[in-house]
Design a protein around this motif. Structure first.
Motif, PDB file in Angstrom:
ATOM      1  N   ALA A 400       0.832  -1.205   0.000  1.00 33.98           N
ATOM      2  CA  ALA A 400       0.000   0.000   0.000  1.00 33.98           C
ATOM      3  C   ALA A 400       0.866   1.256   0.000  1.00 33.98           C
ATOM      4  CB  ALA A 400      -0.937   0.000   1.209  1.00 33.98           C
ATOM      5  N   ARG A 401       1.956   1.239   0.784  1.00 35.97           N
ATOM      6  CA  ARG A 401       2.853   2.397   0.806  1.00 35.97           C
ATOM      7  C   ARG A 401       3.521   2.570  -0.558  1.00 35.97           C
ATOM      8  NH1 ARG A 401       4.491   4.586   5.669  1.00 35.97           N
ATOM      9  NH2 ARG A 401       5.296   6.190   4.253  1.00 35.97           N
ATOM     10  N   ALA A 402       3.904   1.470  -1.177  1.00 34.98           N
ATOM     11  CA  ALA A 402       4.518   1.544  -2.504  1.00 34.98           C
ATOM     12  C   ALA A 402       3.559   2.160  -3.518  1.00 34.98           C
ATOM     13  CB  ALA A 402       4.936   0.151  -2.972  1.00 34.98           C
ATOM     14  N   ARG A 403       2.280   1.876  -3.328  1.00 35.01           N
ATOM     15  CA  ARG A 403       1.260   2.374  -4.263  1.00 35.01           C
ATOM     16  C   ARG A 403       0.918   3.840  -4.026  1.00 35.01           C
ATOM     17  NH1 ARG A 403      -4.005   2.160  -3.117  1.00 35.01           N
ATOM     18  NH2 ARG A 403      -3.694   0.550  -1.533  1.00 35.01           N
ATOM     19  N   GLN A 408       1.244   6.469  -9.717  1.00 31.95           N
ATOM     20  CA  GLN A 408       1.664   5.263 -10.441  1.00 31.95           C
ATOM     21  C   GLN A 408       0.947   5.175 -11.789  1.00 31.95           C
ATOM     22  OE1 GLN A 408       3.949   3.506  -9.047  1.00 31.95           O
ATOM     23  NE2 GLN A 408       3.855   4.128  -6.896  1.00 31.95           N
ATOM     24  N   GLU A 409       1.624   4.602 -12.776  1.00 31.33           N
ATOM     25  CA  GLU A 409       0.972   4.260 -14.036  1.00 31.33           C
ATOM     26  C   GLU A 409      -0.067   3.158 -13.775  1.00 31.33           C
ATOM     27  OE1 GLU A 409       1.380   5.685 -17.044  1.00 31.33           O
ATOM     28  OE2 GLU A 409       2.650   7.137 -15.991  1.00 31.33           O
ATOM     29  N   ALA A 414      -2.071  -1.491 -10.895  1.00 30.62           N
ATOM     30  CA  ALA A 414      -2.799  -2.761 -10.888  1.00 30.62           C
ATOM     31  C   ALA A 414      -1.957  -3.862 -10.255  1.00 30.62           C
ATOM     32  CB  ALA A 414      -3.198  -3.143 -12.310  1.00 30.62           C
ATOM     33  N   GLU A 415      -0.676  -3.910 -10.593  1.00 33.08           N
ATOM     34  CA  GLU A 415       0.209  -4.930 -10.010  1.00 33.08           C
ATOM     35  C   GLU A 415       0.284  -4.800  -8.494  1.00 33.08           C
ATOM     36  OE1 GLU A 415       3.875  -4.232 -11.947  1.00 33.08           O
ATOM     37  OE2 GLU A 415       3.376  -5.354 -13.768  1.00 33.08           O
ATOM     38  N   LEU A 416       0.453  -3.565  -8.022  1.00 33.65           N
ATOM     39  CA  LEU A 416       0.575  -3.357  -6.580  1.00 33.65           C
ATOM     40  C   LEU A 416      -0.736  -3.647  -5.860  1.00 33.65           C
ATOM     41  CD1 LEU A 416       2.763  -0.118  -6.609  1.00 33.65           C
ATOM     42  CD2 LEU A 416       3.466  -2.400  -5.871  1.00 33.65           C
ATOM     43  N   SER A 447      -5.126  -0.580 -18.186  1.00 36.91           N
ATOM     44  CA  SER A 447      -3.786  -0.863 -18.713  1.00 36.91           C
ATOM     45  C   SER A 447      -3.773  -2.037 -19.685  1.00 36.91           C
ATOM     46  CB  SER A 447      -2.832  -1.151 -17.554  1.00 36.91           C
ATOM     47  OG  SER A 447      -3.278  -2.263 -16.796  1.00 36.91           O
ATOM     48  N   GLY A 448      -4.929  -2.666 -19.905  1.00 40.73           N
ATOM     49  CA  GLY A 448      -4.994  -3.788 -20.830  1.00 40.73           C
ATOM     50  C   GLY A 448      -4.300  -5.037 -20.342  1.00 40.73           C
TER      51      GLY A 448
END
Length: 732
Positions: A400-403, A408-409, A414-416, A447-448
Motif C-alpha cells: 500500500a505504501r509503494a502504491r 503510479q501508471e 494494478a500490479e501493486l 492498462s490492458g
C-alpha cells in the motif's frame, strides 16, 4: 542489556504490580509459564516496571531477553521476535530459514510460528526465562499474531512473557489468546500518597499535602507528568505551588533541558531522533560523520539531563515524547536531508541485510517528493521480504505504501493492488482483499492487463482455491466473463481456474446444467495441463455443481481425489476443502462414524493452519455433532463461535451456516427462532425456492402462518419449478 531500574524513585506506588511479577517469576522457577499484560497510557510507567521485572528475574536466577517494537514504518517484519531469538540463542536468527517449500501460506506460517515457540521451550528447558516485549502497540500485525501463538504454548513452559502496550493504539481482536490466558497488571495513575512520595524524591524535600493533591489532579497520577511538573517546580524555585499541567507544560520542560545543550549536542540528538527511539550509536556517528568516541563525549550532557541513555552501544531516548520534541526542533529541509543520508547509509548494507528495505523506504518517504519513486521501489522490496518471512499483514502495508507514496501508471498500480490483495488474503482480511481486487480490476482494464484482470476476478472469491466465493454477485460474474474474454487462448491454466470459478459463482436457482458443464470444461483443461493443484480446484467446482443427492457417490470419489491431489501439491488449504466435502458426503450417506472421522481430520489440520476464514468450520461441525446427539447447550455454544467468526471475518458462509444451525437447535428444542436470526442473510426468497422454504419454516415455528403461506406462494404459482435437485434439495 537494559539499564537497572531505580526502584525507589521510579516505582513509587507500584508494590501491587511488583508482587504479581514476583509471583510469576517464582512460578516460572517451578516450571509454570505465564503471560503478563501491562497496558497503560504513555508515561504511566510500563517500561520502568518491565525493567524492574528484569532485575527481579535476574536476582532469582532466570535468563532474560528484552525487545521493544519499533515506532513508525521502518522496522523489518517480526523485528522484536528476531531480537528475542537472537538473545536466547546467541546468534542472529533468520526467520525465513528452514521454511517449508509448500505454496500454502497458512502451513508455512504455522511452521514459522511453531519454530519460534519451540526455540523458547528449548531455552526454558535448561533454565527458566523472562521475555519482555515492550511497546507492543508499535509492532507489526504478524508480530502480534505470533505473540498470540506463543502465549498459547506457555502454560507448561518455564517462561514468563511480559508485554507492555497502549490499549488505545492496538486492536483487541489481535490479542485473543492473550486476553483469555494472560494476567493483566493494571497501571492506574498514582494515588495521592504515591504522588506525594514521588515529589519528595524528585525535589529532595517534602511538599505539602495540598500541593501533592493538586499535582495528582492535574496529572491524573501519570508518573511522567508528575516528574516533569516537579522539574518545573525546581526551575521556578517554588515547591509550595503546583504548576499548570498540560502537554505544552511537559514539552516546555523538555525544551528547557535542550536549551542547556550545545549546538553540536543538539545536532547529534537530532540525527539520533531521525533514526529512531532506540538506535545503534555507530549509526548515529556515521550519520553525522564522526566517531563513536566523539558521540559519547557529545551526548554526555544529554545523558546528565535525563534526555537519553547510552548503554551497550545504543542510544535511547528516555521517552518517545522527548524524541518528538527533538524532531520538532529540526527545520523541514534539515530533516529531509538527514532522512536522505540515513537511506544512503542503510542502502550500503542491503546486500547483507534485505530487511533494511523497509527502513530505507521509510526514510525516503520522509525525504521529500523527489525521492518518492525510489521510496516506492523500496516499499515493494520491503513487501517481498515481508512475504518471505510470512509477515503477510506487514507485506500488505508495504505494498500500500509503494502504491500511495507516488503517482503510479495504471499497469504498476494494478500490479501493486493485486499484490496487496493477495497479501491481505493470506492474512485473512477478506473485506480488505476484495476491496483491493475490485480496484485492481479497474486499473487492469485501463492498462490492458488480462493476467491481472483474471487475478482480480479470482481474488474477489478468496483466490483460486475459493473457500469463500461470493454467490449471486453480478459484479463478480461480469468480472470473470471479462477476464475470460481477455485471456489469450494459450493460457489454459488460468482459463480452467476462471471457468471453475464461474461454475460456482454463476449458479442460478433454475439452471443446474450450466455449472456442471463449466466445471467439466475446467476439469478437462486442468487435466490437459497436468497440474495436480489445478485438477483439484476443478474437482472442487464440479462437486459444488453436483450437490444433488443422486451424485453423492461421485462427490465422495471426487473429494477423496481432491485430498490426495492437494497433498501431492502441498496445498493444505485445498486439502481442507476436500475434507469439508467429505464431512457433508458422509452425513448424507448416514455414515456417522466416517462423518466423525472426517471432522477430526478437518479440525486437526485447521488447528495447525489457524486461518480465520476456515477455522470457523470446526465449531460448525462440532455443533452439528452435538445437535445430532442431543447436546443442545454445546450446540448453541458452538454456533455462537461460528457467528462470532462471521462478525470478525465478514464471512457470508459463516453467517448463513451459523444461522441455519441456530435454527436447527431451536427447532429441536421446540423454541421459536431467535429474533433477528435471518437479518444477517441477504438472499431474495422470490429467486431461491430453498431459501423461501426455509423462511416459511421459520415463520411457522414462530406461529406466523400467513407469512409462511405468502413465502410458499412465491413459488407455488409456477408449480415449484425452481426447486432443483441441488445441495438444498432434501431440506427444501
Amino acid at each position: 542489556m537494559m539499564p537497572e531500574p531505580r526502584v525507589e524513585r521510579d516505582l513509587v506506588g507500584r508494590a501491587p504490580q511488583l508482587r504479581v511479577i514476583e509471583d510469576a517469576i517464582a512460578g516460572a522457577g517451578a516450571g509454570r509459564g505465564q503471560v503478563l499484560l501491562v497496558p497503560g497510557e504513555a508515561g504511566i510507567g510500563k517500561t520502568r516496571l518491565a525493567r524492574a521485572a528484569l532485575t527481579l528475574a535476574r536476582s532469582a536466577g532466570l535468563r532474560t531477553a528484552w525487545a521493544a517494537a519499533w515506532e513508525g514504518d521502518g522496522a523489518p517484519p517480526l523485528w522484536p521476535w528476531a531480537e528475542l531469538m537472537r538473545q536466547l540463542t546467541g546468534t542472529d536468527v533468520d526467520l525465513e530459514r528452514n521454511l517449508p517449500s509448500s505454496p500454502d501460506a497458512a502451513a508455512a506460517r504455522f511452521h514459522q510460528f511453531a519454530s519460534v515457540a519451540r526455540t523458547i521451550r528449548d531455552a526454558a528447558s535448561s533454565a527458566p526465562i523472562l521475555l519482555v516485549l515492550d511497546d507492543l502497540h508499535w509492532a507489526d500485525v504478524a508480530s502480534v499474531r505470533l505473540l498470540d501463538f506463543v502465549a498459547a504454548e506457555l502454560p507448561g513452559c518455564a517462561c514468563v512473557l511480559l508485554v507492555t502496550y497502549r490499549p488505545a493504539e492496538i486492536d483487541r481482536p489481535d490479542l485473543t489468546t492473550l486476553a483469555r490466558i494472560g494476567t493483566t497488571i493494571p497501571m492506574p495513575g498514582l494515588d495521592d500518597d504515591a504522588v506525594h512520595e514521588m515529589l519528595a524524591n524528585e525535589l529532595a524535600t517534602d511538599v505539602s499535602t495540598s500541593v501533592a493533591m493538586t499535582v495528582r489532579t492535574r496529572t491524573g497520577g501519570n508518573p511522567l507528568f508528575v516528574r516533569e511538573l516537579a522539574g518545573l517546580m525546581v526551575l521556578a524555585g517554588r515547591v509550595d505551588v503546583a504548576p499548570a499541567s498540560d502537554p505544552d507544560a511537559v514539552t516546555g520542560v523538555i525544551q528547557r533541558r535542550l536549551a542547556f545543550l550545545t549546538e553540536t549536542s543538539i545536532a547529534v540528538l537530532q540525527a539520533a531522533a531521525v533514526l529512531g527511539q532506540d538506535v545503534i550509536a555507530q549509526q548515529v556517528a556515521e550519520l553525522v560523520g564522526t566517531s563513536v568516541a566523539d558521540i559519547d563525549d557529545t551526548l554526555e550532557p544529554a545523558i546528565r539531563a535525563a534526555l537519553i541513555t547510552e548503554i551497550d552501544g545504543r542510544v535511547a531516548f528516555g521517552h518517545d515524547l522527548i524524541r518528538q520534541v527533538v524532531l520538532d526542533s529540526l527545520s523541514a529541509g534539515r530533516r529531509a536531508s538527514l532522512h536522505r543520508r540515513a537511506a544512503e547509509m542503510l542502502s550500503a548494507r542491503l546486500d547483507s541485510d534485505p530487511s533494511l528495505h523497509a527502513s530505507i523506504a521509510d526514510h525516503l518517504s520522509r525525504a521529500g517528493p523527489e525521492m518518492a519513486v525510489d521510496a516506492s521501489r523500496h516499499w515493494q522490496a520491503a513487501a517481498q521480504h515481508a512475504l518471505d518471512v510470512l509477515a503477510f499483514e506487514e507485506a500488505a502495508t508495504c505494498f500500500a505504501r509503494a502504491r500511495t507514496v507516488s503517482v503510479q501508471e495504471p499497469a504498476r498500480r494494478a500490479e501493486l493492488l493485486a499484490d496487496e490483495g493477495n497479501a491481505l488474503l493470506r492474512a485473512g482480511d477478506l473485506p480488505g482483499a476484495r476491496a483491493r481486487f475490485t480496484d485492481c480490476s479497474t486499473a487492469a482494464r485501463a492498462s490492458g492487463r488480462a493476467d491481472l484482470l483474471a487475478e482480480a476476478a479470482l481474488g474477489i472469491g478468496a483466490g483460486p482455491t475459493g473457500f469463500e466465493v461470493p454467490l449471486w454477485d453480478p459484479d463478480q460474474i461480469n468480472l470473470v466473463h471479462d477476464a475470460l474474454a481477455s485471456l489469450p487462448p494459450t493460457d489454459s491454466a488460468m482459463r480452467s481456474r476462471l471457468l471453475a470459478r464461474l461454475s460456482v459463482a454463476g449458479r442460478t436457482p433454475d439452471d443446474a446444467a450450466a455449472p456442471r458443464a463449466l466445471a467439466a470444461e475446467a476439469l478437462a483443461l486442468a487435466e490437459e495441463v497436468g497440474d495436480p493443484q489445478l485438477v483439484a480446484q476443478a474437482l472442487c467446482a464440479l462437486n459444488d455443481a453436483l450437490g444433488a443427492p443422486q451424485h453423492v457417490e461421485q462427490r465422495r470419489a471426487n473429494s477423496e481425489q481432491i485430498v490426495a491431489l492437494a497433498r501431492e501439491a502441498g496445498d493444505q488449504t485445498l486439502e481442507l476443502l476436500g475434507h469439508r466435502f467429505l464431512v457433508v458426503v458422509h452425513a448424507e450417506l448416514g455414515d456417522f462414524a466416517a462423518f466423525d472421522t472426517e471432522i477430526e481430520a478437518f479440525a486437526r489440520l485447521a488447528a495447525r493452519l489457524r486461518e480465520p476464514l476456515i477455522s470457523w468450520y470446526t465449531p460448525l461441525f462440532r455443533g452439528a455433532q452435538a445437535l445430532l446427539r442431543g447436546r443442545h447447550a454445546e450446540a448453541e455454544r458452538r454456533t455462537d463461535e461460528v457467528l462470532a467468526a462471521a462478525r470478525a471475518t465478514g464471512s457470508v458462509n459463516a453467517a448463513l451456516l451459523g444461522a441455519t444451525q441456530l435454527l436447527g437447535n431451536s427447532v429441536d428444542l421446540g423454541r421459536s427462532p431467535p429474533a433477528g436470526l435471518l437479518d444477517i442473510i441477504d438472499i431474495d426468497p422470490a429467486e431461491w425456492a430453498s431459501y423461501a422454504s426455509g423462511l416459511a419454516f421459520v415463520a411457522l415455528q414462530a406461529g406466523d402462518v400467513d407469512k409462511a403461506r405468502a413465502l410458499l406462494d412465491l413459488h407455488a404459482r409456477d408449480a415449484f419449478a425452481r426447486i432443483t435437485t441441488d445441495s438444498e434439495y432434501l431440506t427444501t
